[in-house]
Every structure is written in C-alpha cells, then in structure tokens.
Design a protein around this motif. Sequence first.
Motif, short mmCIF file in Angstrom:
data_model
loop_
_atom_site.label_atom_id
_atom_site.label_comp_id
_atom_site.label_asym_id
_atom_site.label_seq_id
_atom_site.Cartn_x
_atom_site.Cartn_y
_atom_site.Cartn_z
N LEU A 19 43.83 49.82 81.39
CA LEU A 19 44.65 49.95 80.16
C LEU A 19 45.93 50.50 80.28
N LEU A 20 45.81 51.91 81.14
CA LEU A 20 46.92 52.54 81.47
C LEU A 20 47.73 51.84 82.49
N ARG A 21 47.08 51.37 83.50
CA ARG A 21 47.81 50.58 84.49
C ARG A 21 48.56 49.33 84.17
N ALA A 22 48.24 48.74 82.99
CA ALA A 22 48.57 47.35 82.53
C ALA A 22 50.01 47.73 81.64
N MET A 23 49.76 49.06 80.82
CA MET A 23 50.63 49.58 80.05
C MET A 23 52.08 49.76 80.87
N ARG A 24 51.81 50.65 82.11
CA ARG A 24 52.83 50.89 83.14
C ARG A 24 53.56 49.66 83.64
N ALA A 25 52.75 48.84 84.14
CA ALA A 25 53.22 47.61 84.57
C ALA A 25 54.15 46.78 83.41
N GLU A 26 53.73 46.86 82.36
CA GLU A 26 54.41 46.13 81.31
C GLU A 26 55.98 46.91 80.99
N ASN A 27 55.60 48.28 81.04
CA ASN A 27 57.32 49.11 81.08
C ASN A 27 57.93 49.33 82.22
N ALA A 28 57.40 48.67 83.25
CA ALA A 28 58.38 48.82 84.45
C ALA A 28 59.72 48.05 84.24
N PRO A 29 60.56 48.50 85.19
CA PRO A 29 61.87 48.08 84.94
C PRO A 29 61.90 46.52 85.21
N GLU A 30 61.33 45.75 86.28
CA GLU A 30 61.23 44.48 86.48
C GLU A 30 60.73 43.67 85.05
N ALA A 31 59.56 44.18 84.64
CA ALA A 31 59.02 43.71 83.47
C ALA A 31 59.85 43.37 82.41
N CYS A 32 60.80 44.71 82.13
CA CYS A 32 61.71 44.81 80.98
C CYS A 32 62.76 43.88 81.20
N GLY A 33 63.20 43.74 82.41
CA GLY A 33 64.22 42.71 82.80
C GLY A 33 63.92 41.38 82.49
N ARG A 34 62.64 41.01 82.77
CA ARG A 34 61.99 39.59 82.68
C ARG A 34 62.03 39.42 80.91
N ARG A 35 61.63 40.19 80.29
CA ARG A 35 61.45 40.13 78.90
C ARG A 35 62.89 40.05 78.38
N LEU A 36 63.77 40.67 78.55
CA LEU A 36 65.20 40.60 78.10
C LEU A 36 65.57 39.24 78.28
N LEU A 37 65.74 38.80 79.58
CA LEU A 37 66.18 37.60 80.18
C LEU A 37 65.36 36.51 79.21
N ARG A 38 64.22 36.56 79.05
CA ARG A 38 63.09 35.53 78.23
C ARG A 38 63.72 35.56 76.75
N ASP A 39 64.30 36.70 76.16
CA ASP A 39 64.73 36.65 74.97
C ASP A 39 66.27 35.86 74.77
N TRP A 40 66.80 35.88 75.91
CA TRP A 40 68.13 35.28 75.56
C TRP A 40 67.97 33.55 76.15
N LEU A 41 66.94 33.29 76.72
CA LEU A 41 66.94 31.94 76.93
C LEU A 41 66.53 30.83 75.95
N SER A 42 67.12 29.73 75.95
CA SER A 42 66.68 28.68 75.01
C SER A 42 65.28 28.41 75.28
N ALA A 43 64.82 27.71 74.27
CA ALA A 43 63.21 27.35 74.26
C ALA A 43 63.18 26.77 75.68
N ALA A 44 63.88 25.50 75.82
CA ALA A 44 63.90 24.38 76.95
C ALA A 44 63.87 25.57 78.05
N GLN A 45 64.95 26.58 78.22
CA GLN A 45 65.04 27.17 79.41
C GLN A 45 63.98 28.12 79.76
N ARG A 46 63.42 28.59 78.56
CA ARG A 46 62.04 29.50 78.54
C ARG A 46 60.91 28.70 79.17
#
Length: 132
Positions: A19-46
């Motif tokens: 669980l701790l490893r998964a939480m660290r991975a979810e908060n890693a910079p690359e994961a945060c960047g992917r989440r932000l990108l997905r938030d800005w994509l349209s449904a079709a782009q996502r």
Amino acid sequence: MRWPVKGRDQARLKLVSRLLRAMRAENAPEACGRRLLRDWLSAAQRAQFDADRCFDVTGSDSGKRYRICYGTAANIRELDRDGKEGTGWCFAPVGALVPGDVMLAQKIALETSEAAALALANRVPLIPRLTH
C-alpha cells in the motif's frame, strides 16, 4: 532489537508495504503530470490517450490536426486529411518536466497559439513510433 514477524502479522506487514509503495508511486511527479494532463483532455482525447498513449488536437490557426504522443521531445506529428502521420514537430517548455506536463503545454500551445508554437518548433523526420 527486532522482533520476528510471523503468520498474520507478516501478511499484514506485506499488505501495508504494498500500500505504501502504491501511494508513493501515485504521488510521484510522473503520475501527477499524467493526472493533470488527463484532467485537461476532452473525453475523446482521454479515451485515445488511455488506449494509445497519444491524442489528437486541432491547431488554432490552420485547423490542421496534430497527434501528441507520450514523451517530451519529437513527440508531435502533423496529420493529413486521412489521419496519416506526416511532418514531425519538436517543441517543449524550458525545464526538466515530466511527459504529462510537456504534453499539456504542447496541447495548449497548438490549440491557442499554433503559429507561434510552430515558429519556435523544429521539424523532425518522421520516425515510426513504437506501440506499447
């Protein structure tokens, strides 16, 4: 002094560790960047991004379509009317940014200031991209 862990306690410890490893991975910079990108994509782009690790955008000035693929350099391809990839483009914001952040900047640039973005961009030879 360390106490030996056995049985149920050992299973719990492994579960907490995963669980701790998964939480660290979810908060890693690359994961945060992917989440932000997905938030800005349209449904079709996502949906396209989730399936192919790339998405299409329409240029603000010419109406041309571009495909932005996962990465930070030489990851933009101009599409022809049939959706076939043509000219490659390379431009990115300054700094050591994760792919999601770079791709979001590229998306915003092409959709709002296409001509200015391409004026700064480098043309790159079309190299067939690897699929996952």
